[in-house]
Scaffold this active site. Structure first.
Site, PDB file in Angstrom:
ATOM      1  N   ARG A  58       0.814  -1.212   0.000  1.00  0.00           N
ATOM      2  CA  ARG A  58       0.000   0.000   0.000  1.00  0.00           C
ATOM      3  C   ARG A  58       0.854   1.273   0.000  1.00  0.00           C
ATOM      4  NH1 ARG A  58      -2.277  -3.614  -1.213  1.00  0.00           N
ATOM      5  NH2 ARG A  58      -4.197  -4.560  -0.435  1.00  0.00           N
ATOM      6  N   SER A 100     -11.000   0.453   3.832  1.00  0.00           N
ATOM      7  CA  SER A 100     -10.270   0.091   5.054  1.00  0.00           C
ATOM      8  C   SER A 100      -9.531   1.313   5.579  1.00  0.00           C
ATOM      9  CB  SER A 100      -9.283  -1.039   4.776  1.00  0.00           C
ATOM     10  OG  SER A 100      -9.968  -2.200   4.343  1.00  0.00           O
ATOM     11  N   GLU A 134      -4.630   4.169   6.451  1.00  0.00           N
ATOM     12  CA  GLU A 134      -4.369   3.957   5.030  1.00  0.00           C
ATOM     13  C   GLU A 134      -4.628   5.195   4.192  1.00  0.00           C
ATOM     14  OE1 GLU A 134      -5.981   1.002   1.511  1.00  0.00           O
ATOM     15  OE2 GLU A 134      -5.572   0.183   3.483  1.00  0.00           O
TER      16      GLU A 134
END
Length: 382
Positions: A192, A269, A374
């Site tokens: 990520r 998320s 995130e």
């Protein structure tokens, strides 16, 4: 020459709090490119959280030339680049920023190669690739946002990451004003993340993917998806069937945008799955058993640099169950997925961040694992 309209400003308002607007000359330069400028523009509707401030100016760019020209005109000025708004939390006030909305959209297919402009809706890119008989992107179906955002944080789902399918990314260097194609090994991809994340010094203009021309999916790696499809892990399947299965799974978790479903008013998320050193696993496992009972089995997966844990599992076991803190709250944990923090309407970014801190600190206190957000946080922090 277009003139900058005057806006009423209270004489009682501190000078530092007054919004900083475009000069008439800068506005004219941008409008000469064909880009549209909106004054006092609300940003909430441009984000999947439906949260955001009113900013002094919003510039909508519908071509790559408008993007590069606008950024050149705004050189040295505080600027926020916004595309799909699906992975960003904006502060409730951003009085100093001009926002550039990247809406340049277009897709071209040449054999197994697919090229998309940065502002193209991502799920439309996936759907078009499958209609063209190309496989590879199907596990990334239903992810909100735009094509240009996918390499920034190396978007992934159900065992497939963008980095594994990318051939090239065309990037504008704002310092030099030059654009060039980057190879994947130049972009520092990780879980990520990439060298493009957390900075606006480089701006994605186009992405190019190398896909499979046989109409079959990438190997099915996730047990949940394999079970849904009725295939063994590691097998490939019809790419269209995989897309439908992925969309079904994501809808059940509130991870496909739906205006009528407030569980989808999120950034997906909110925390990444933590990767901890192998030497720390026993300590975390012991804390899990102390907290939840001696027979509790903590999910864990091999990962580069250590062991990956399930952030959603930790969040829920720390007491932040689906729907927390209750129906009265304007922001809460999704009723479908414990890792999504949702806006129910009438809330603020400040309230959302307060919930995120509560969840993060609760997981740390319970299990000794620090969760990392995130999404990109603009003008705010945890």
């Amino acid at each position: 020459m277009a003139r900058l309209p005057l806006a009423p400003v209270s004489l009682d308002e501190p000078l530092a709090r007054r919004p900083k607007r475009l000069t008439a000359a800068t506005r004219a330069e941008i409008e000469d490119l064909g880009a549209a400028v909106t004054d006092d523009a609300p940003l909430a509707s441009l984000t999947t959280l439906r949260l955001g401030p009113v900013v002094p100016a919003l510039v909508r760019c519908e071509s790559t030339a408008q993007v590069t020209g606008t950024l050149a005109a705004l050189a040295g000025q505080p600027t926020l680049l916004l595309a799909g708004g699906s992975n960003v939390v904006l502060a409730d006030e951003l009085p100093d920023l001009t926002v550039v909305h990247i809406a340049a959209a277009g897709v071209a297919v040449d054999g197994p190669l697919l090229r998309a402009d940065a502002g193209t809706n991502w799920d439309e890119v996936v759907a078009l690739s499958l209609r063209a008989g190309l496989g590879g992107l199907e596990c990334l179906s239903g992810i909100p946002g735009t094509a240009g955002a996918t390499p920034v944080q190396n978007v992934g789902a159900y065992g497939v990451e963008v980095a594994s399918l990318l051939r090239r990314v065309r990037v504008l260097d704002r310092g030099t004003g030059q654009a060039r194609w980057y190879e994947p090994d130049e972009l520092g991809f990780g879980y990520r993340t990439s060298i493009l994340k957390g900075t606006d010094a480089r701006v994605v203009l186009e992405v190019e993917f190398g896909l499979s021309a046989d109409g079959l999916s990438s190997p099915i790696r996730y047990p949940e998806l394999a079970k849904e499809l009725g295939v063994a892990q590691g097998e490939r399947a019809d790419a269209l069937a995989v897309r439908e299965a992925v969309l079904g799974l994501r809808r059940r978790k509130g991870m496909v945008l739906d205006e009528s479903d407030r569980d989808t008013w999120s950034v997906g998320s909110f925390f990444t799955n933590p990767v901890i050193a192998e030497g720390d696993v026993d300590d975390v496992r012991a804390r899990v058993r102390d907290h939840l009972g001696p027979d509790t089995v903590m999910p864990q997966y091999p990962a580069e640099g250590g062991v990956k844990l399930s952030a959603g599992w930790l969040v829920e076991r720390a007491g932040f169950v689906k729907g927390y803190p209750g129906e009265q709250s304007t922001v809460r944990v999704s009723t479908k997925h414990a890792l999504a923090l949702t806006h129910r309407g009438g809330g603020s970014s400040g309230e959302l961040l307060a919930l995120a801190r509560t969840v993060r600190d609760g997981v740390l206190e319970s299990f000794g694992v620090r969760l990392v957000p995130e999404p990109v946080l603009v003008g705010c922090s945890l």
